[in-house]
Design a protein around this motif. Structure first.
Motif, PDB file in Angstrom:
ATOM      1  N   PRO A   2     -54.118  31.042  28.925  1.00 39.41           N
ATOM      2  CA  PRO A   2     -53.904  31.254  30.366  1.00 39.41           C
ATOM      3  C   PRO A   2     -53.615  32.722  30.703  1.00 39.41           C
ATOM      4  N   THR A   3     -54.069  33.130  31.877  1.00 41.36           N
ATOM      5  CA  THR A   3     -53.800  34.469  32.387  1.00 41.36           C
ATOM      6  C   THR A   3     -52.411  34.472  33.022  1.00 41.36           C
ATOM      7  N   PRO A   4     -51.535  35.410  32.610  1.00 43.60           N
ATOM      8  CA  PRO A   4     -50.211  35.471  33.242  1.00 43.60           C
ATOM      9  C   PRO A   4     -50.290  36.072  34.643  1.00 43.60           C
ATOM     10  N   ILE A   5     -49.866  35.297  35.621  1.00 44.19           N
ATOM     11  CA  ILE A   5     -49.897  35.692  37.029  1.00 44.19           C
ATOM     12  C   ILE A   5     -48.473  35.803  37.538  1.00 44.19           C
ATOM     13  N   LEU A   6     -48.220  36.857  38.305  1.00 45.82           N
ATOM     14  CA  LEU A   6     -46.910  37.042  38.927  1.00 45.82           C
ATOM     15  C   LEU A   6     -47.087  37.048  40.438  1.00 45.82           C
ATOM     16  N   PRO A  23     -57.772  30.152  42.840  1.00 50.56           N
ATOM     17  CA  PRO A  23     -58.902  29.301  42.440  1.00 50.56           C
ATOM     18  C   PRO A  23     -58.442  28.178  41.499  1.00 50.56           C
ATOM     19  N   PRO A  24     -58.806  26.938  41.803  1.00 50.03           N
ATOM     20  CA  PRO A  24     -58.343  25.802  41.001  1.00 50.03           C
ATOM     21  C   PRO A  24     -58.853  25.827  39.557  1.00 50.03           C
ATOM     22  N   SER A  25     -59.967  26.500  39.315  1.00 53.68           N
ATOM     23  CA  SER A  25     -60.536  26.545  37.964  1.00 53.68           C
ATOM     24  C   SER A  25     -59.895  27.625  37.094  1.00 53.68           C
ATOM     25  N   TRP A  26     -59.069  28.458  37.689  1.00 51.41           N
ATOM     26  CA  TRP A  26     -58.477  29.591  36.981  1.00 51.41           C
ATOM     27  C   TRP A  26     -57.344  29.105  36.083  1.00 51.41           C
ATOM     28  N   ASP A  27     -57.443  29.386  34.801  1.00 52.21           N
ATOM     29  CA  ASP A  27     -56.422  28.985  33.829  1.00 52.21           C
ATOM     30  C   ASP A  27     -55.300  30.023  33.868  1.00 52.21           C
ATOM     31  N   VAL A  28     -54.192  29.670  34.507  1.00 54.47           N
ATOM     32  CA  VAL A  28     -53.112  30.638  34.720  1.00 54.47           C
ATOM     33  C   VAL A  28     -51.753  30.087  34.309  1.00 54.47           C
ATOM     34  N   GLU A  29     -50.863  31.015  34.020  1.00 54.64           N
ATOM     35  CA  GLU A  29     -49.453  30.708  33.823  1.00 54.64           C
ATOM     36  C   GLU A  29     -48.724  31.509  34.896  1.00 54.64           C
ATOM     37  N   ILE A  30     -48.124  30.823  35.858  1.00 59.47           N
ATOM     38  CA  ILE A  30     -47.566  31.478  37.038  1.00 59.47           C
ATOM     39  C   ILE A  30     -46.066  31.707  36.903  1.00 59.47           C
ATOM     40  N   THR A  31     -45.660  32.938  37.196  1.00 60.57           N
ATOM     41  CA  THR A  31     -44.253  33.296  37.295  1.00 60.57           C
ATOM     42  C   THR A  31     -44.030  33.765  38.718  1.00 60.57           C
ATOM     43  N   GLN A  32     -42.856  33.462  39.268  1.00 57.03           N
ATOM     44  CA  GLN A  32     -42.540  33.881  40.632  1.00 57.03           C
ATOM     45  C   GLN A  32     -41.340  34.818  40.628  1.00 57.03           C
ATOM     46  N   ALA A  33     -41.351  35.757  41.590  1.00 54.64           N
ATOM     47  CA  ALA A  33     -40.232  36.673  41.779  1.00 54.64           C
ATOM     48  C   ALA A  33     -39.958  36.805  43.268  1.00 54.64           C
ATOM     49  N   GLY A  34     -38.668  36.934  43.622  1.00 51.43           N
ATOM     50  CA  GLY A  34     -38.271  37.006  45.024  1.00 51.43           C
ATOM     51  C   GLY A  34     -38.002  38.414  45.522  1.00 51.43           C
ATOM     52  N   ASN A  35     -38.096  39.402  44.629  1.00 50.51           N
ATOM     53  CA  ASN A  35     -37.920  40.799  45.050  1.00 50.51           C
ATOM     54  C   ASN A  35     -38.523  41.702  43.984  1.00 50.51           C
ATOM     55  N   GLY A  36     -38.538  43.003  44.277  1.00 52.13           N
ATOM     56  CA  GLY A  36     -39.163  43.961  43.379  1.00 52.13           C
ATOM     57  C   GLY A  36     -38.467  44.128  42.049  1.00 52.13           C
ATOM     58  N   VAL A  37     -37.145  43.990  42.026  1.00 56.43           N
ATOM     59  CA  VAL A  37     -36.396  44.112  40.771  1.00 56.43           C
ATOM     60  C   VAL A  37     -36.810  42.981  39.820  1.00 56.43           C
ATOM     61  N   GLU A  38     -36.858  41.763  40.350  1.00 60.34           N
ATOM     62  CA  GLU A  38     -37.298  40.617  39.549  1.00 60.34           C
ATOM     63  C   GLU A  38     -38.751  40.795  39.112  1.00 60.34           C
ATOM     64  N   ALA A  39     -39.577  41.355  39.993  1.00 59.09           N
ATOM     65  CA  ALA A  39     -40.997  41.567  39.687  1.00 59.09           C
ATOM     66  C   ALA A  39     -41.167  42.508  38.501  1.00 59.09           C
ATOM     67  N   LEU A  40     -40.434  43.619  38.503  1.00 59.71           N
ATOM     68  CA  LEU A  40     -40.553  44.575  37.402  1.00 59.71           C
ATOM     69  C   LEU A  40     -40.065  43.963  36.089  1.00 59.71           C
ATOM     70  N   ALA A  41     -39.005  43.171  36.141  1.00 58.23           N
ATOM     71  CA  ALA A  41     -38.507  42.511  34.930  1.00 58.23           C
ATOM     72  C   ALA A  41     -39.561  41.545  34.375  1.00 58.23           C
ATOM     73  N   ALA A  42     -40.191  40.776  35.256  1.00 58.09           N
ATOM     74  CA  ALA A  42     -41.224  39.837  34.825  1.00 58.09           C
ATOM     75  C   ALA A  42     -42.438  40.588  34.287  1.00 58.09           C
ATOM     76  N   TYR A  43     -42.806  41.679  34.944  1.00 56.26           N
ATOM     77  CA  TYR A  43     -43.929  42.484  34.472  1.00 56.26           C
ATOM     78  C   TYR A  43     -43.650  42.999  33.055  1.00 56.26           C
ATOM     79  N   ALA A  45     -41.834  41.795  30.889  1.00 58.42           N
ATOM     80  CA  ALA A  45     -41.799  40.671  29.947  1.00 58.42           C
ATOM     81  C   ALA A  45     -43.204  40.129  29.664  1.00 58.42           C
ATOM     82  N   GLY A  46     -44.235  40.792  30.200  1.00 59.18           N
ATOM     83  CA  GLY A  46     -45.613  40.391  29.935  1.00 59.18           C
ATOM     84  C   GLY A  46     -46.126  39.258  30.790  1.00 59.18           C
ATOM     85  N   LYS A  47     -45.514  39.055  31.949  1.00 54.65           N
ATOM     86  CA  LYS A  47     -45.878  37.918  32.792  1.00 54.65           C
ATOM     87  C   LYS A  47     -46.737  38.304  33.995  1.00 54.65           C
ATOM     88  N   ALA A  48     -47.470  39.453  33.910  1.00 58.89           N
ATOM     89  CA  ALA A  48     -48.205  39.898  35.097  1.00 58.89           C
ATOM     90  C   ALA A  48     -49.491  40.647  34.769  1.00 58.89           C
TER      91      ALA A  48
END
Length: 122
Positions: A2-6, A23-43, A45-48
């Protein structure tokens, strides 16, 4: 594999709507973040491999995320998803390395078109 999506937005509803528009056919692993600090941490960690990024958020906005990614030489496909459709906003995010700008509410066909344009396997 799966492609890591943030998906980054301070609105839970906006994140859910964007995830449903992928796209429903896209094989993804989704991570969510509620602000930029969380986004950078997830990025970091290889999740984006692909990041969908809102501009207006608490703690660190989307511009701050893009500036940090650019300064640190980090690599990710970043698609900005925002209600702020002013030409200056579009120009600024492109200069900061975003590959595309999508207006809210998101259009599934537009997301798929952008991903295909950049060779993302769906």
């Amino acid at each position: 594999m799966p492609t890591p999506i943030l998906v980054v937005d301070d609105s839970v509803m906006a994140r859910k709507m964007l995830i449903k528009a992928l796209p429903p056919s896209w094989d993804v692993e989704i991570t969510q973040a509620g602000n930029g600090v969380e986004a950078l941490a997830a990025y970091r960690a290889g999740k984006a491999a692909v990041m969908f990024l809102d501009l207006t958020m608490p703690e660190l906005d989307g511009y701050g995320v893009l500036e940090t990614l650019q300064k640190e030489g980090l690599n990710s496909f970043v698609v900005v998803v925002s209600a702020d459709i002013q030409p200056l906003a579009r120009e600024r995010v492109r200069q900061l390395g975003a590959i595309a700008f999508i207006k809210k509410p998101v259009d599934p066909a537009q997301i798929e078109s952008i991903l295909r344009e950049y060779g993302v396997v769906l």
